[in-house]
Design a protein around this motif. Structure first.
Motif, PDB file in Angstrom:
ATOM      1  N   ARG A 137      -1.801 -11.940  15.066  1.00 33.81           N
ATOM      2  CA  ARG A 137      -1.650 -11.122  14.225  1.00 33.81           C
ATOM      3  C   ARG A 137      -1.891  -9.717  14.981  1.00 33.81           C
ATOM      4  NH1 ARG A 137      -4.586 -13.174   8.944  1.00 33.81           N
ATOM      5  NH2 ARG A 137      -6.338 -13.460  10.401  1.00 33.81           N
ATOM      6  N   GLU A 138      -1.035  -8.650  14.919  1.00 38.88           N
ATOM      7  CA  GLU A 138      -1.354  -7.426  15.431  1.00 38.88           C
ATOM      8  C   GLU A 138      -0.807  -6.234  14.476  1.00 38.88           C
ATOM      9  OE1 GLU A 138       2.007  -7.623  18.871  1.00 38.88           O
ATOM     10  OE2 GLU A 138      -0.124  -7.990  19.467  1.00 38.88           O
ATOM     11  N   GLY A 139      -1.112  -4.908  14.843  1.00 40.61           N
ATOM     12  CA  GLY A 139      -0.654  -3.551  14.291  1.00 40.61           C
ATOM     13  C   GLY A 139       1.035  -3.753  14.563  1.00 40.61           C
ATOM     14  N   ALA A 140       1.627  -2.949  13.725  1.00 38.76           N
ATOM     15  CA  ALA A 140       3.035  -2.648  13.688  1.00 38.76           C
ATOM     16  C   ALA A 140       3.294  -1.509  13.268  1.00 38.76           C
ATOM     17  CB  ALA A 140       3.828  -3.980  13.363  1.00 38.76           C
ATOM     18  N   LEU A 141       4.575  -1.210  13.002  1.00 34.25           N
ATOM     19  CA  LEU A 141       5.206   0.027  12.313  1.00 34.25           C
ATOM     20  C   LEU A 141       5.807  -0.471  11.203  1.00 34.25           C
ATOM     21  CD1 LEU A 141       5.759   3.051  12.139  1.00 34.25           C
ATOM     22  CD2 LEU A 141       7.877   2.586  13.087  1.00 34.25           C
ATOM     23  N   ALA A 142       5.227  -0.191   9.988  1.00 33.10           N
ATOM     24  CA  ALA A 142       5.894  -0.728   8.690  1.00 33.10           C
ATOM     25  C   ALA A 142       6.793   0.376   8.154  1.00 33.10           C
ATOM     26  CB  ALA A 142       4.750  -0.715   7.642  1.00 33.10           C
ATOM     27  N   ARG A 143       8.196   0.103   8.169  1.00 31.95           N
ATOM     28  CA  ARG A 143       8.928   1.159   7.548  1.00 31.95           C
ATOM     29  C   ARG A 143       9.212   0.678   6.314  1.00 31.95           C
ATOM     30  NH1 ARG A 143      13.772   0.218   9.764  1.00 31.95           N
ATOM     31  NH2 ARG A 143      14.466   2.509   9.791  1.00 31.95           N
ATOM     32  N   ILE A 144       8.777   1.624   5.399  1.00 34.88           N
ATOM     33  CA  ILE A 144       8.642   1.243   3.858  1.00 34.88           C
ATOM     34  C   ILE A 144       9.593   2.432   3.047  1.00 34.88           C
ATOM     35  CG2 ILE A 144       7.343   1.612   1.790  1.00 34.88           C
ATOM     36  CD1 ILE A 144       4.888   0.684   3.592  1.00 34.88           C
ATOM     37  N   ARG A 145      10.283   2.056   1.868  1.00 33.18           N
ATOM     38  CA  ARG A 145      11.052   2.534   1.151  1.00 33.18           C
ATOM     39  C   ARG A 145      10.449   2.616  -0.364  1.00 33.18           C
ATOM     40  NH1 ARG A 145      16.863   1.789   2.351  1.00 33.18           N
ATOM     41  NH2 ARG A 145      16.276   3.335   3.680  1.00 33.18           N
ATOM     42  N   HIS A 146       9.691   3.427  -0.394  1.00 37.47           N
ATOM     43  CA  HIS A 146       8.925   3.612  -1.702  1.00 37.47           C
ATOM     44  C   HIS A 146       9.709   4.005  -2.653  1.00 37.47           C
ATOM     45  CE1 HIS A 146       5.444   4.205  -4.390  1.00 37.47           C
ATOM     46  NE2 HIS A 146       4.835   3.335  -3.960  1.00 37.47           N
ATOM     47  N   MET A 165       8.938   6.111   4.199  1.00 34.70           N
ATOM     48  CA  MET A 165       7.854   6.376   4.970  1.00 34.70           C
ATOM     49  C   MET A 165       7.878   5.417   6.303  1.00 34.70           C
ATOM     50  SD  MET A 165       4.803   6.785   1.974  1.00 34.70           S
ATOM     51  CE  MET A 165       5.377   5.132   1.202  1.00 34.70           C
ATOM     52  N   ASP A 166       7.358   6.036   7.531  1.00 31.62           N
ATOM     53  CA  ASP A 166       7.011   5.136   8.575  1.00 31.62           C
ATOM     54  C   ASP A 166       5.459   5.042   8.840  1.00 31.62           C
ATOM     55  OD1 ASP A 166       9.682   4.545   8.948  1.00 31.62           O
ATOM     56  OD2 ASP A 166       9.972   6.134  10.586  1.00 31.62           O
ATOM     57  N   LEU A 167       4.817   4.060   8.482  1.00 28.06           N
ATOM     58  CA  LEU A 167       3.356   3.900   8.458  1.00 28.06           C
ATOM     59  C   LEU A 167       2.902   2.879   9.788  1.00 28.06           C
ATOM     60  CD1 LEU A 167       2.500   3.694   4.653  1.00 28.06           C
ATOM     61  CD2 LEU A 167       2.467   5.657   6.095  1.00 28.06           C
ATOM     62  N   TYR A 168       1.776   3.481  10.488  1.00 22.34           N
ATOM     63  CA  TYR A 168       1.288   2.386  11.314  1.00 22.34           C
ATOM     64  C   TYR A 168       0.500   1.472  10.540  1.00 22.34           C
ATOM     65  CZ  TYR A 168       3.000   5.428  14.972  1.00 22.34           C
ATOM     66  OH  TYR A 168       3.859   6.403  15.979  1.00 22.34           O
ATOM     67  N   ARG A 169       0.483   0.274  10.757  1.00 17.14           N
ATOM     68  CA  ARG A 169      -0.433  -0.661  10.271  1.00 17.14           C
ATOM     69  C   ARG A 169      -1.203  -1.551  11.348  1.00 17.14           C
ATOM     70  NH1 ARG A 169       3.365  -3.971   7.830  1.00 17.14           N
ATOM     71  NH2 ARG A 169       3.575  -5.193   9.913  1.00 17.14           N
ATOM     72  N   GLU A 170      -2.482  -1.121  11.092  1.00 16.47           N
ATOM     73  CA  GLU A 170      -3.585  -1.919  12.176  1.00 16.47           C
ATOM     74  C   GLU A 170      -4.188  -2.930  11.224  1.00 16.47           C
ATOM     75  OE1 GLU A 170      -3.294  -0.286  14.788  1.00 16.47           O
ATOM     76  OE2 GLU A 170      -2.399   1.412  14.166  1.00 16.47           O
ATOM     77  N   LYS A 171      -4.424  -4.195  12.130  1.00 17.95           N
ATOM     78  CA  LYS A 171      -5.032  -5.104  11.721  1.00 17.95           C
ATOM     79  C   LYS A 171      -6.470  -5.497  12.433  1.00 17.95           C
ATOM     80  CE  LYS A 171      -0.940  -7.487   9.725  1.00 17.95           C
ATOM     81  NZ  LYS A 171      -0.251  -8.637   9.500  1.00 17.95           N
TER      82      LYS A 171
END
Length: 212
Positions: free
Chosen positions: A173-182, A188-194
């Motif tokens: 499990r690690e961070g990644a770029l979340a490509r969201i269509r809200h 939106m392109d959001l960095y997701r950190e874990k």
């Protein structure tokens, strides 16, 4: 031959008749099979010696010093349990997706909720990584009844999960770029950190942030 072991010994490993191969043998096999670092660590962890794990409680609890943390952060944030259960979340996380709410299992939502699928522009890649992360977490304790129930449910209800679980991919499990269509905000392109939480095995703080 490439791993430096006999065909008979390799057959015994495959059939489960030898359950105590050395780390050197496992590393040699991992090299021949071209496993990456995550898969190699998973392989060694499956058969390596270690203390017997105590049975985990039926319900995960967030440490008190972390429980209020998401509400104090100025970006979407939530606490995720060992098997993708949302344990705490702030209002911005819930606005990003209604499935980012306490009591929801994010893996179940990803595979079974059509709206969640529409939210992720990279749903195919995201589900591959999610199942590989679950496999990595499950490795040391495959007999956990919560894990067994989740895998059984998703295998029955989702052909894609069943296919991905059968692949035995492993990914930490690690961070990644979340490509969201809200539906209200748009793409939106959001960095997701874990971030791992001290004192809570398997729990992570998930934080979404964007370029300034």
């Amino acid at each position: 031959m490439l791993a430096g072991i006999s065909a008979d010994y390799y057959l015994r490993l495959e059939q489960g008749r030898d359950r105590n191969p050395s780390v050197q043998v496992l590393e040699a096999l991992a090299g021949v099979l071209r496993l990456d670092a995550d898969a190699t660590a998973y392989l060694i962890g499956l058969v390596g010696p270690g203390p017997r794990r105590t049975r985990r409680p039926a319900q995960e609890k967030v440490p008190g010093h972390v429980l209020q943390l998401p509400a104090q952060l100025p970006m979407p944030a939530l606490v995720q349990g060992r098997y993708f259960d949302v344990l705490a979340a702030n209002a911005m996380a819930r606005a990003l997706s209604p499935n980012n709410a306490p009591g929801v299992n994010r893996l179940r939502a990803a595979f079974l909720d059509p709206q969640e699928r529409e939210l992720h522009r990279d749903w195919q890649t995201a589900t591959v990584n999610a199942v590989a992360s679950l496999r990595a977490v499950a490795g040391p304790d495959p007999g956990d009844p919560r894990l067994a129930a989740l895998v059984r449910e998703l295998s029955l209800k989702s052909a894609r999960f069943r296919k991905l679980w059968a692949r035995h991919d492993v990914h930490r499990r690690e961070g990644a770029l979340a490509r969201i269509r809200h539906p209200q905000v748009g793409d939106m392109d959001l960095y997701r950190e874990k971030l791992s939480i001290d004192g809570a095995e398997g729990q992570v703080l998930v934080v979404y942030h964007a370029e300034p």
